[in-house]
Design a protein around this motif. Sequence first.
Motif, mmCIF file in Angstrom:
data_model
loop_
_atom_site.group_PDB
_atom_site.id
_atom_site.type_symbol
_atom_site.label_atom_id
_atom_site.label_comp_id
_atom_site.label_asym_id
_atom_site.label_seq_id
_atom_site.Cartn_x
_atom_site.Cartn_y
_atom_site.Cartn_z
ATOM 1 N N GLY A 54 -1.696 -5.815 -10.955
ATOM 2 C CA GLY A 54 -0.658 -5.930 -11.986
ATOM 3 C C GLY A 54 0.241 -4.713 -11.987
ATOM 4 O O GLY A 54 -0.040 -3.712 -11.328
ATOM 5 N N GLU A 55 1.333 -4.831 -12.722
ATOM 6 C CA GLU A 55 2.294 -3.732 -12.809
ATOM 7 C C GLU A 55 1.803 -2.709 -13.844
ATOM 8 O O GLU A 55 0.695 -2.808 -14.341
ATOM 9 N N LEU A 114 -1.877 -3.450 0.159
ATOM 10 C CA LEU A 114 -1.131 -2.340 -0.446
ATOM 11 C C LEU A 114 -0.953 -2.532 -1.954
ATOM 12 O O LEU A 114 -0.555 -1.619 -2.663
ATOM 13 N N ALA A 115 -1.247 -3.725 -2.439
ATOM 14 C CA ALA A 115 -1.016 -4.002 -3.856
ATOM 15 C C ALA A 115 -2.249 -3.725 -4.718
ATOM 16 O O ALA A 115 -2.140 -3.613 -5.935
ATOM 17 N N PRO A 153 5.469 6.512 -1.921
ATOM 18 C CA PRO A 153 6.146 6.135 -3.173
ATOM 19 C C PRO A 153 6.107 4.626 -3.412
ATOM 20 O O PRO A 153 5.984 4.172 -4.538
ATOM 21 N N GLN A 154 6.174 3.854 -2.326
ATOM 22 C CA GLN A 154 6.193 2.389 -2.495
ATOM 23 C C GLN A 154 4.901 1.851 -3.076
ATOM 24 O O GLN A 154 4.868 0.770 -3.646
ATOM 25 N N ILE A 155 3.817 2.567 -2.865
ATOM 26 C CA ILE A 155 2.537 2.063 -3.388
ATOM 27 C C ILE A 155 1.947 3.047 -4.399
ATOM 28 O O ILE A 155 0.743 3.177 -4.545
ATOM 29 N N MET A 156 2.859 3.720 -5.091
ATOM 30 C CA MET A 156 2.423 4.716 -6.068
ATOM 31 C C MET A 156 1.566 4.094 -7.167
ATOM 32 O O MET A 156 0.779 4.761 -7.819
ATOM 33 N N GLN A 157 1.724 2.789 -7.324
ATOM 34 C CA GLN A 157 0.937 2.080 -8.328
ATOM 35 C C GLN A 157 -0.557 2.295 -8.122
ATOM 36 O O GLN A 157 -1.331 2.293 -9.057
ATOM 37 N N ILE A 175 -4.216 4.547 5.743
ATOM 38 C CA ILE A 175 -3.533 5.075 6.929
ATOM 39 C C ILE A 175 -3.143 3.984 7.928
ATOM 40 O O ILE A 175 -2.063 4.006 8.505
ATOM 41 N N ALA A 176 -4.032 2.997 8.085
ATOM 42 C CA ALA A 176 -3.771 1.943 9.072
ATOM 43 C C ALA A 176 -2.597 1.062 8.663
ATOM 44 O O ALA A 176 -2.006 0.388 9.496
ATOM 45 N N LEU A 177 -2.283 1.091 7.379
ATOM 46 C CA LEU A 177 -1.224 0.209 6.881
ATOM 47 C C LEU A 177 0.153 0.870 6.950
ATOM 48 O O LEU A 177 1.172 0.240 6.703
#
Lengths: 115, 538
Positions: B36-37, B414-415, B445-449, B498-500
Amino acid sequence: MNLPKIENIGFMGIIVLIILAFFYMILGASGMTAVLGIVLFFAVPFYLILNNFELEQDEKLVFSFLIGVGLFPSLVYWLGIFISFKVSIFITFAIYIIVAYLFSKFLGRSHLRSS
Amino acid sequence: MKISKGHLKAAAFVAVYILALYLWTLPFQDNTIPYGEFDAISHWELGDFIAEQDHTFVKLPAFLDVSYGGNNYFRPHTLWYPPPYHTNFAIISAFSPGRIVPIYLTNAVFASFILISVFFVINRLFGFMPAILSSFMLTFSLRDIMPYLWGQWVERFAYAFIPVILYCFYMYFTTYSKKDNKPLYLYIMAILLAINLLIHPLSFFHTAAGLFVLAVFLAIKQKKIPFNIKHVVISALLFLVLIGIFPYQTGNVLLTFQKPSSEEQKYSPISRLLQWSLNPSDYSGSVPASYFSFKEMHGLWTLPFLLLGLLVLVVRRENRDIFLMAWLFSLYLVLHRDLIGKFTFLHRSLSATAHIFIPITVIGALSIASFIKMPKIYQNFAKYGLAALVVALTLIYNMPQAYSTLNNAYDSPLARLNQGQIDVSEWIKENVPEGQNVSIIGPLPQIMQKVWWMASFSHRVSHYFEGFLTWKIYEENREETIKHHLLNDYIVVDYSDIALLSDRSFVNTWQEFEKANLANHTLLYNKDNIRVYKYESS
């Protein structure tokens, strides 16, 4: 639509068993106990209270849940500041069950009383 | 046990609701890692923290205070939401094993409770068939599913109060006479209205608008205004006592409501009045454009039935029709509150559309049978045929998108946190003192969540968890950062994704940083490509 009475143990028992089995299948023991807790804490005490009033079965079911999700956690929250949260859940449950009992005992002559 | 019609109808509703819960729990049936966000994170962590600590709190714990300390305008550093909703999560979490499923399932039950509310009210006023069809269609309502997945959990549940509160008022009003009346409905209405406020203020104001419109519409229709001072005083007392249970949060609601909006009206009043939805471009980047589209959310096939349903209500104008029209009109009012300067969460009110559109759509579809003169028995057959048509169209046009949205929700690695990130978060929770800063270096930053979720899982966080390295804050302010922040911090270096990563330069930068700056500090944890250091003066 007249709902089958909650007191109709056979039908209600089958429905409850189906629901519990369903949640056990999709989410395991955690899901099953969670659903049991949701019904037990949020609906049952308030259904018992509303059962003393002149309301239809479905009204009692819906009202009791919506009242339960507000009043049950409110008392648990305040008690939980001073004592263990888990203990406060069970004390709150006991308090509301006692309230339901007192309602049934002392509401006999009220005009709101269920016939 | 004799099986009656009532048994079959109850069983049919249970089947629809179980289907809904099956679909709405798809995101966590096979993957019990939270998702979730940011809103979802805050709701989950509030319930989880209470259950894990075995205590409630008045003053926010450090890790929540960092993000939400200023959210309660009336009493900063206390809960910004009234406590009942999240305490409910904590109750179920404390009662059931696991930290994820109990809270997510409770949320699914709460968010889908609108199916029960709508079924209950429509069944009472229009009968079983429109009620069960409405619930069935709501199961696939993307306007409900999308915010449910994103994390607007509290208001999803709060909307379920609206039809029930309106129903209580309707029952009191329509059955009222000087000799005989049912004040119990008014008392229950007052209790539910207070609880509605304690769940989510946005929905409370929506309900208040609905009550006002319904009262006006019914007064015009019935040419009477039921008024009994005793009933009103008792109801007012019940309401005031209940909202007084949490004065800090009720105070916050009042102050927030009075706060002037920082936004300005961009559109002319006339164009706004003629427009039902909002402009997607005003929300680009935060809400997908499809959310504002009738076609995407409801399906264009519903439009003729919706318009027909509206026509039926307007022409027939029975009390029950007035009920639906008042509900619909109140939604229109709250969706246009920007005209009186109230912009806050405007788009969120749009998520309440299906709750009223769908019953009107169903009434429109089923009414077709009554337009043609034929014997009652054939009319009934025609009604069943139309009901089957509504089910078929829902399954063809609404179900596939709803199913795939729920089934594929947050299924990218990544989510959601990976197991290594959960393990280190739990290690931090057990081994790092409460209130201690923890800085996490790693996620892009894109997966800072993910960092927020780790903070949430560990109940520890710091001002600098965002990843100072990425933003070059550390490089530019090295001495200051160490002096004011890093010293005595716990530093988590996370290579587990790392692999992602497609950009290896990030990894090299982190490794260089770790080697140059952390090699002389105490390594406390080293597992699954995640390391934890204690940053002490050397």
